[in-house]
Design a protein around this motif. Structure first.
Motif, PDB file in Angstrom:
ATOM      1  N   SER A   1       0.817  -1.214   0.000  1.00  0.00           N
ATOM      2  CA  SER A   1       0.000   0.000   0.000  1.00  0.00           C
ATOM      3  C   SER A   1       0.850   1.263   0.000  1.00  0.00           C
ATOM      4  O   SER A   1       0.341   2.352  -0.237  1.00  0.00           O
ATOM      5  N   GLY A   2       2.142   1.121   0.292  1.00  0.00           N
ATOM      6  CA  GLY A   2       3.018   2.289   0.293  1.00  0.00           C
ATOM      7  C   GLY A   2       2.917   3.129   1.553  1.00  0.00           C
ATOM      8  O   GLY A   2       3.524   4.185   1.637  1.00  0.00           O
TER       9      GLY A   2
ATOM     10  N   VAL B   1       3.951   3.763  10.843  1.00  0.00           N
ATOM     11  CA  VAL B   1       3.245   4.735  11.686  1.00  0.00           C
ATOM     12  C   VAL B   1       1.848   4.984  11.139  1.00  0.00           C
ATOM     13  O   VAL B   1       0.864   5.008  11.881  1.00  0.00           O
ATOM     14  N   GLU B   2       1.735   5.128   9.816  1.00  0.00           N
ATOM     15  CA  GLU B   2       0.426   5.343   9.209  1.00  0.00           C
ATOM     16  C   GLU B   2      -0.468   4.121   9.391  1.00  0.00           C
ATOM     17  O   GLU B   2      -1.664   4.255   9.632  1.00  0.00           O
TER      18      GLU B   2
ATOM     19  N   ASP C   1      -7.962   6.679  12.987  1.00  0.00           N
ATOM     20  CA  ASP C   1      -8.693   7.864  12.556  1.00  0.00           C
ATOM     21  C   ASP C   1      -9.016   8.723  13.774  1.00  0.00           C
ATOM     22  O   ASP C   1      -9.295   8.214  14.859  1.00  0.00           O
ATOM     23  N   GLU C   2      -8.991  10.029  13.584  1.00  0.00           N
ATOM     24  CA  GLU C   2      -9.233  10.941  14.700  1.00  0.00           C
ATOM     25  C   GLU C   2     -10.653  10.829  15.247  1.00  0.00           C
ATOM     26  O   GLU C   2     -10.897  11.120  16.408  1.00  0.00           O
TER      27      GLU C   2
END
Length: 79
Positions: free
Chosen positions: A49-50, A54-55, A60-61
């Motif tokens: 997915s690239g 960390v991502e 989600d906020e």
């Protein structure tokens, strides 16, 4: 997830490779997880997915997570 000791891994690498075809294999050293063996297919799938680690681990906020930290009262013993 399969687990094997470093000694078992060194004795039978072929068994580790066969196990990795079924999923990740944790290799322990002195009883502690030290390495993970993945098939190239699984390794590539993790990076396709690239996105960075960390991502991938970020949430989600707008997601609300309940978290109650446990209070630890630590003291240094007197000499």
């Amino acid at each position: 997830m399969a687990t094997m000791t470093a000694r078992e891994f060194n004795r039978d690498v072929s068994a580790a490779k066969r196990a990795a075809d079924q999923g990740a294999v944790v290799i322990t050293d002195r009883g502690e997880p030290a390495y993970v063996l993945l098939s190239i297919r699984d390794y590539r799938r993790l990076g396709e997915s690239g996105t960075s680690l960390v991502e991938r681990l970020s949430m989600d906020e707008d997601i609300d997570v309940e978290f109650e930290p446990v209070r630890l009262d630590l003291s240094v013993p007197e000499l």
